[in-house]
Design an enzyme around this catalytic site. Sequence first.
Site, PDB file in Angstrom:
ATOM      1  N   HIS A 115     -14.435  34.515   0.651  1.00  0.00           N
ATOM      2  CA  HIS A 115     -13.903  33.373  -0.079  1.00  0.00           C
ATOM      3  C   HIS A 115     -14.929  32.745  -1.026  1.00  0.00           C
ATOM      4  O   HIS A 115     -15.686  31.853  -0.622  1.00  0.00           O
ATOM      5  CB  HIS A 115     -13.434  32.305   0.910  1.00  0.00           C
ATOM      6  N   CYS A 128      -8.727  37.066  -0.022  1.00  0.00           N
ATOM      7  CA  CYS A 128      -8.268  37.186   1.364  1.00  0.00           C
ATOM      8  C   CYS A 128      -6.773  37.537   1.400  1.00  0.00           C
ATOM      9  O   CYS A 128      -6.411  38.655   1.078  1.00  0.00           O
ATOM     10  CB  CYS A 128      -8.589  35.893   2.130  1.00  0.00           C
ATOM     11  N   GLU A 187     -14.343  30.610  -3.312  1.00  0.00           N
ATOM     12  CA  GLU A 187     -13.985  29.218  -3.600  1.00  0.00           C
ATOM     13  C   GLU A 187     -14.627  28.238  -2.619  1.00  0.00           C
ATOM     14  O   GLU A 187     -14.632  27.028  -2.864  1.00  0.00           O
ATOM     15  CB  GLU A 187     -12.456  29.041  -3.612  1.00  0.00           C
TER      16      GLU A 187
END
Length: 223
Positions: free
Chosen positions: A194, A85, A196
């Site tokens: 994302h 991002c 994560e």
Amino acid sequence: MKIGVVTFPGSLDDSDARRAVRIAGGEAVELWHGDADLRGVDAVVIPGGFSYGDYLRAGAIARFAPVMTEVITAAKGGMPVLGICNGFQILTESHLLPGSMIQNDHRTFRCQDQVLRVENASSAWTNGFEVDQEITVVLKNQDGQFVADEDTLDRLEGEGQVAFRYLGTNPNGSSRDIAGITNERGNVVGLMPHPEHAVEEGFGPSLDGRTFFTSVLQQVVSA
């Protein structure tokens, strides 16, 4: 294996990235934006957020942070670097990846689970995937539209540097539905969604994001 995660003023997802590294089996090392020292790490994650408040352009100020001088040098030497991002925005501003990120075409912030198709499964961060595999991770951005001139887009396509593509509705107007790219060497990857946030049961839409981090650990071990 040590994976450094950079924290800038305005970073939001640095702690999540460190958690993802630990879940994958690596040692997470916090790297501070003002320190010109990578502390002996084997790879670097530049996380999401709003570095320096996203003044000027998203990622434009962070590109000049002391730690980024070291990251750029290390990346050019082959160290694996992942930009997520805002991290992707920083990588384009640093010219480690081509193209640029601009405001979403609908001019609004978008937060949703996002399906991606894996286009490149040979980079340091994607080698655990299969080409054409569909994965689901979280998307949340306002300046997520990837743009580049037609020659650059053709080169990315022709040389296999498109890493991920959006499936379904393009959430931000990115050229050719591109969600992530890699450099020619395959050690630097940037993507808007994302991973994560998709590494642990009960948190996020899947476990698909974990493969990014296990991929780089395997790459480092095998190097």
